[in-house]
Each structure stands twice: as structure tokens, then as C-alpha cells.
Write a protein that holds these residues in place. Structure first.
Motif, PDB file in Angstrom:
ATOM      1  N   SER A 122      -5.008  -1.280  11.146  1.00  0.00           N
ATOM      2  CA  SER A 122      -6.195  -0.496  10.786  1.00  0.00           C
ATOM      3  C   SER A 122      -6.071   0.180   9.422  1.00  0.00           C
ATOM      4  CB  SER A 122      -6.495   0.540  11.870  1.00  0.00           C
ATOM      5  OG  SER A 122      -5.410   1.426  12.025  1.00  0.00           O
ATOM      6  N   HIS A 123      -4.874   0.553   9.003  1.00  0.00           N
ATOM      7  CA  HIS A 123      -4.688   1.219   7.703  1.00  0.00           C
ATOM      8  C   HIS A 123      -4.977   0.290   6.523  1.00  0.00           C
ATOM      9  CE1 HIS A 123      -3.027   5.067   8.997  1.00  0.00           C
ATOM     10  NE2 HIS A 123      -2.493   4.392   9.987  1.00  0.00           N
ATOM     11  N   SER A 124      -4.784  -0.979   6.708  1.00  0.00           N
ATOM     12  CA  SER A 124      -4.939  -1.928   5.610  1.00  0.00           C
ATOM     13  C   SER A 124      -6.294  -2.627   5.593  1.00  0.00           C
ATOM     14  CB  SER A 124      -3.834  -2.984   5.685  1.00  0.00           C
ATOM     15  OG  SER A 124      -2.566  -2.367   5.596  1.00  0.00           O
ATOM     16  N   THR A 142       0.493   4.999   0.997  1.00  0.00           N
ATOM     17  CA  THR A 142      -0.384   5.960   1.660  1.00  0.00           C
ATOM     18  C   THR A 142      -1.829   5.474   1.616  1.00  0.00           C
ATOM     19  OG1 THR A 142       1.127   7.629   0.794  1.00  0.00           O
ATOM     20  CG2 THR A 142      -0.795   8.417   1.963  1.00  0.00           C
ATOM     21  N   ASP A 143      -2.040   4.274   2.069  1.00  0.00           N
ATOM     22  CA  ASP A 143      -3.347   3.622   2.184  1.00  0.00           C
ATOM     23  C   ASP A 143      -3.983   3.243   0.854  1.00  0.00           C
ATOM     24  OD1 ASP A 143      -3.242   3.838   4.961  1.00  0.00           O
ATOM     25  OD2 ASP A 143      -4.352   5.698   5.010  1.00  0.00           O
ATOM     26  N   SER A 158       2.451  -2.702   4.235  1.00  0.00           N
ATOM     27  CA  SER A 158       2.576  -1.245   4.251  1.00  0.00           C
ATOM     28  C   SER A 158       3.583  -0.841   5.312  1.00  0.00           C
ATOM     29  CB  SER A 158       1.224  -0.587   4.547  1.00  0.00           C
ATOM     30  OG  SER A 158       0.874  -0.749   5.904  1.00  0.00           O
ATOM     31  N   LEU A 191       0.866  -1.175   0.000  1.00  0.00           N
ATOM     32  CA  LEU A 191       0.000   0.000   0.000  1.00  0.00           C
ATOM     33  C   LEU A 191       0.901   1.222   0.000  1.00  0.00           C
ATOM     34  CD1 LEU A 191      -2.843  -0.710   2.574  1.00  0.00           C
ATOM     35  CD2 LEU A 191      -2.818  -1.082   0.114  1.00  0.00           C
ATOM     36  N   PHE A 202       2.882   1.291   7.623  1.00  0.00           N
ATOM     37  CA  PHE A 202       2.175   1.620   8.859  1.00  0.00           C
ATOM     38  C   PHE A 202       2.281   0.449   9.839  1.00  0.00           C
ATOM     39  CE2 PHE A 202      -0.080   4.037   5.537  1.00  0.00           C
ATOM     40  CZ  PHE A 202       0.179   5.318   6.007  1.00  0.00           C
TER      41      PHE A 202
END
Length: 187
Positions: free
Chosen positions: A77-79, A39-40, A71, A37, A73
Motif C-alpha cells: 500500500s505504501h508504494s 518514507t513514501d 521500500s 522509496l 515497508f
């Protein structure tokens, strides 16, 4: 490979080749798509591949499809939104969803991460599914804790948070242009 399966790797970087990859993907028993990913967001070449699968909607009922998403992060939660999208995509294709392994916390392949991926592959080879307990271990942290969020807020007011990126900009001679807005109206 340890189960005797024939494994083929494909690097989906050429958009013009997505059609032939899609044709192959529609005919396999098991398809694992791995991507980062940014930036999301999923990379455009990954989306182009998914779009190239459109002619095979409803013709992939015997295909098992799973995903590896990674990612920078550190928290899961971002993925999760992209994982939900991927599950829906497999449903639209009429294929069988076997799960999404989310790997947060950077792109580096540590010995621990390689071992976990190997275990996921072994469980997949023996059961046809990703092991649910192993999926939970890929990125155990759902959200950053209160303390970590506080530290990040403090760092945002110092040069420390952008230190790495500022060094990259300076090394490439574009540091002074970092606030340019080439697409802003009237420019």
C-alpha cells in the motif's frame, strides 16, 4: 540478456548528467527504471531524470517503460501511489507502460527476490510485458494485518521500535540532538 538484447545499466546519481541519460532513454526499445522509496517518496535524482524526459514528450511512442520500486515497508500500500504516478508519467510521455514491480519489506536482495526478478526479466524478454502473476508475488501483502498493527502500536511505547535508529544516532554522536528543529521559525 538471455534474449540477445543489448543491456546498458546507468546509475542516475548525477543530476547534471540527467539530460544525456534522458536522450539515451528516449531512443531505446525498453527502459526499466529501478529506485527506492524513502518514507513514501521517490528520490530527487529520480525525479530529475523524469523531468529531463520532458523534451521527448510525444516522441517515445515505441519505448516500453517499466519500473522496479522498493521500500522498507512490508506492505504494498505504501508504494501504490507512486506506481499510479509512474503509469501517468508514461502516458504523458506517450510511451507504452508495461507495469511497476513493487518490492516491499526491505532492500536486501535475498535469493528468492533475485529469482523473482530474474523470472520477471525472462517474462519481459519473451512477451514485452511484466507477467501479471509475478507482479502480484513481488509484495503479496497489501496492508499489515490487525495483529501486526497492534504489535507495532505496543512497540511504539517502548524503546524497541527505535532501537536500530537510536544505535545509529549514538554511533554517529548525534543522539542528544535527535529532537532538534533547525528549520523551526525563530531559530
Amino acid at each position: 540478456r538471455s534474449t540477445g538484447a543489448i543491456v546498458e545499466n546507468a546509475l542516475l546519481v548525477k543530476v547534471l548528467e540527467q539530460g544525456q541519460f534522458a536522450e539515451k532513454a528516449a531512443a531505446v526499445d525498453l527502459l526499466i527504471v529501478a529506485f527506492p522509496l524513502y518514507t513514501d517518496a521517490m528520490p530527487g535524482v529520480t525525479m530529475a531524470f523524469f523531468e529531463a524526459l520532458e523534451p521527448y514528450i510525444g516522441r517515445m511512442s515505441s519505448v516500453l517503460i517499466g519500473f522496479l520500486v522498493h521500500s522498507g515497508f512490508p506492505e504494498k500500500s505504501h508504494s501504490k501511489p507512486v506506481a499510479k504516478y509512474l503509469e501517468g508519467l508514461v502516458s504523458i510521455l506517450g510511451a507504452q507502460y508495461i507495469g511497476t514491480a513493487i518490492f516491499g519489506g526491505g532492500m536486501m536482495m535475498s535469493r528468492k527476490r533475485k529469482k523473482l526478478i530474474s523470472k520477471l526479466g525472462a517474462s519481459l524478454g519473451s512477451t514485452g510485458q511484466f507477467d501479471a502473476a509475478l507482479l502480484k508475488r513481488t509484495t503479496p501483502m497489501e496492508h499489515l494485518g490487525l495483529f501486526a498493527r497492534g504489535i507495532l502500536r505496543l512497540m511504539a511505547h517502548t524503546p524497541l521500535l527505535n532501537f536500530y535508529w537510536d544505535q545509529q544516532l549514538k554511533a554517529n554522536g548525534v543522539y542528544d540532538n535527535r529532537f532538534d528543529q533547525p528549520y523551526a521559525a525563530g531559530k
